[in-house]
Design a protein around this motif. Sequence first.
Motif, short mmCIF file in Angstrom:
data_model
loop_
_atom_site.label_atom_id
_atom_site.label_comp_id
_atom_site.label_asym_id
_atom_site.label_seq_id
_atom_site.Cartn_x
_atom_site.Cartn_y
_atom_site.Cartn_z
N TRP A 3 -3.63 0.63 27.88
CA TRP A 3 -2.79 -0.27 27.36
C TRP A 3 -3.28 -1.88 26.87
O TRP A 3 -2.55 -2.18 27.37
CB TRP A 3 -1.23 0.18 27.05
CG TRP A 3 -0.91 1.85 26.90
CD1 TRP A 3 -1.09 1.88 25.97
CD2 TRP A 3 -0.40 2.54 28.07
NE1 TRP A 3 -0.33 3.32 25.95
CE2 TRP A 3 -0.23 3.53 27.48
CE3 TRP A 3 -0.14 2.17 29.29
CZ2 TRP A 3 0.54 4.77 28.17
CZ3 TRP A 3 0.52 3.05 30.09
CH2 TRP A 3 1.06 4.12 29.74
N PRO A 4 -4.42 -1.59 26.20
CA PRO A 4 -5.11 -3.59 26.43
C PRO A 4 -4.49 -3.85 25.91
O PRO A 4 -4.40 -5.71 26.19
CB PRO A 4 -6.05 -3.50 25.43
CG PRO A 4 -6.91 -1.36 25.60
CD PRO A 4 -5.83 -0.74 25.71
N GLU A 5 -3.14 -4.14 25.10
CA GLU A 5 -2.58 -4.87 24.12
C GLU A 5 -0.99 -4.92 25.20
O GLU A 5 -0.10 -5.90 24.89
CB GLU A 5 -2.03 -4.61 22.72
CG GLU A 5 -2.96 -4.31 22.40
CD GLU A 5 -3.87 -5.58 21.81
OE1 GLU A 5 -2.94 -6.83 22.12
OE2 GLU A 5 -4.92 -5.20 21.92
N GLY A 6 -1.26 -4.31 26.76
CA GLY A 6 0.08 -4.03 27.35
C GLY A 6 0.85 -3.50 27.08
O GLY A 6 1.19 -3.51 25.48
N ASN A 7 1.60 -2.30 27.89
CA ASN A 7 2.99 -1.68 27.08
C ASN A 7 3.96 -2.73 27.94
O ASN A 7 4.55 -1.76 29.31
CB ASN A 7 2.26 -0.12 27.73
CG ASN A 7 3.30 0.56 27.17
OD1 ASN A 7 4.40 0.52 27.02
ND2 ASN A 7 2.53 2.16 27.23
N PRO A 8 4.60 -3.25 27.39
CA PRO A 8 5.45 -3.77 28.37
C PRO A 8 7.21 -2.74 28.64
O PRO A 8 8.11 -2.90 29.80
CB PRO A 8 6.25 -5.11 27.67
CG PRO A 8 5.09 -5.04 26.26
CD PRO A 8 5.07 -4.10 26.43
N GLU A 9 8.02 -1.63 27.77
CA GLU A 9 8.33 -0.62 28.11
C GLU A 9 8.02 0.35 29.07
O GLU A 9 9.12 -0.03 30.16
CB GLU A 9 8.02 0.20 26.37
CG GLU A 9 9.76 1.24 26.74
CD GLU A 9 9.59 1.77 25.96
OE1 GLU A 9 11.13 2.80 25.39
OE2 GLU A 9 8.55 2.43 25.36
N PHE A 10 6.95 -0.18 29.20
CA PHE A 10 6.26 1.32 30.41
C PHE A 10 6.23 0.55 31.57
O PHE A 10 7.21 1.36 32.58
CB PHE A 10 5.25 1.12 30.19
CG PHE A 10 4.13 2.62 31.57
CD1 PHE A 10 4.43 4.21 31.37
CD2 PHE A 10 3.31 1.69 32.57
CE1 PHE A 10 4.01 3.83 32.91
CE2 PHE A 10 2.93 2.64 33.50
CZ PHE A 10 3.03 3.73 33.69
N CYS A 11 6.31 -0.79 31.75
CA CYS A 11 5.95 -1.78 32.93
C CYS A 11 7.49 -1.46 33.30
O CYS A 11 8.05 -1.74 34.67
CB CYS A 11 5.07 -3.24 32.77
SG CYS A 11 3.81 -2.81 32.67
N ASP A 12 8.49 -2.05 32.29
CA ASP A 12 9.83 -2.04 32.27
C ASP A 12 10.61 -1.32 32.93
O ASP A 12 11.40 -1.35 34.08
CB ASP A 12 10.36 -2.95 31.29
CG ASP A 12 9.70 -5.01 31.06
OD1 ASP A 12 9.09 -5.20 31.87
OD2 ASP A 12 10.34 -4.73 29.62
N ILE A 13 10.55 0.40 32.67
CA ILE A 13 11.13 1.53 33.40
C ILE A 13 10.07 1.66 34.74
O ILE A 13 11.09 2.18 35.39
CB ILE A 13 10.60 2.33 31.91
CG1 ILE A 13 11.52 2.03 31.21
CG2 ILE A 13 10.88 3.89 33.00
CD1 ILE A 13 11.75 2.60 30.07
N THR A 14 8.50 1.85 34.81
CA THR A 14 8.71 2.22 35.27
C THR A 14 8.23 1.04 37.25
O THR A 14 8.45 2.10 38.31
CB THR A 14 6.69 2.35 35.43
OG1 THR A 14 6.33 3.11 34.75
CG2 THR A 14 6.14 2.90 36.84
N LEU A 15 9.25 -0.42 36.83
CA LEU A 15 9.23 -0.84 38.37
C LEU A 15 10.36 -0.46 38.90
O LEU A 15 10.59 0.08 40.17
CB LEU A 15 9.07 -2.05 38.19
CG LEU A 15 9.04 -3.33 38.94
CD1 LEU A 15 8.10 -2.78 40.18
CD2 LEU A 15 8.61 -4.47 38.96
N PRO A 16 11.35 -0.58 38.37
CA PRO A 16 13.13 -0.27 38.89
C PRO A 16 12.73 1.33 39.14
O PRO A 16 13.23 1.60 40.56
CB PRO A 16 13.09 -0.47 38.01
CG PRO A 16 13.27 -1.01 36.19
CD PRO A 16 11.91 -1.05 36.85
N PHE A 17 12.34 2.21 38.23
CA PHE A 17 12.00 3.57 38.93
C PHE A 17 11.40 3.31 40.11
O PHE A 17 11.36 4.40 41.04
CB PHE A 17 11.67 4.01 37.77
CG PHE A 17 11.02 6.40 38.23
CD1 PHE A 17 12.42 6.43 39.13
CD2 PHE A 17 9.61 6.51 37.92
CE1 PHE A 17 12.45 7.75 39.25
CE2 PHE A 17 9.47 7.75 38.65
CZ PHE A 17 10.41 8.35 38.86
N ALA A 18 9.76 3.14 40.44
CA ALA A 18 9.41 3.02 42.10
C ALA A 18 10.27 2.31 42.87
O ALA A 18 10.11 3.05 44.09
CB ALA A 18 8.14 2.98 41.62
#
Length: 318
Positions: A111-126
């Motif tokens: 997602w060249p424009e970024g995907n803040p939702e994906f990042c905000d969910i994936t980091l605490p999940f990991a």
Amino acid sequence: MGITKVDLRGVEPGLPGWQEARAAVTASLLAHGCIVITYDALGQEGRQALFGRALPELFTLPLETKQRNVSTMGKFRGYLGNKDAEVDNESVSIDEPTDKGSIHGFANLFWPEGNPEFCDITLPFAKNLLKLEQTVHRMAMEGLGVQEENIGSHLCSLTHTLRFWHYGAPKDTVNGLSLKMHRDFNMSTLIVQHEVEGLEVQAKDGSWLSIDPEPNTFTFLAGELFTVVTNGRVPSCVHRVRMLSNRERFSMVFGCWSTVGGVVSVMDELVDVEHPLMYNPCRADEYVEFLYWDGLKHDDPLKAFCGVVDKGSSSSME
């Protein structure tokens, strides 16, 4: 007969419930190399955002885009694709997914424009999966009698990946096989299924046990390096993916590995008169190379690679 399910929500070392949970986890790992866990790691909203939006979008991207996912950490750590006459599956992976930079770097590939939702969910999940993985490792080693300082050293020696899988509807519509039976060659794996069945583990008698894709359940599978560390006490779990409903399937896999170039050895406490040394120290990257070039020649590649040879017999490594 099935795989034991243990609820680890709120279970912490030294608090009520720890010893009982530890005993159940250890017993299941000794018997199957596998344990099913109930744990709060990903809420319903986050699950829908990942499985319902991000992953379907990601895997519809062109192949050349997905192949941008590469890793400097060794073989089989970036994009994997398997679309032959028998199966249809592919996956992408994040190295060190508890690092914010790693998550954003991965997202920017697709997602060249970024995907803040994906990042905000994936980091605490990991991060939640990391805590769960460390809890299971600690329980198993405590249950086997490993000392605290050695448990701590073991946990500090590990690296991690988060892999996203997509399975197309099975080409084998009779048996539903989408991933052939195998053992993982890493330290351990946590599998997150979503709605569609698929994961099956093999019992000692050769039968196959299905793991239902229930919310808030995670399946821990011991890998071959865990067998080395525990001196053969914990077997690596034989498993496969078989989808009898003939639907496409998404899953996530949190992988635990030894440090690149690091040596994996049997825990000293797990060698005694009743349990003689079974494995010589080995390097995981060298074992992967061995599997890649020579593994299919052996019924037990791990033993052929680093197994201790009985006195009076010749070494298969000569």
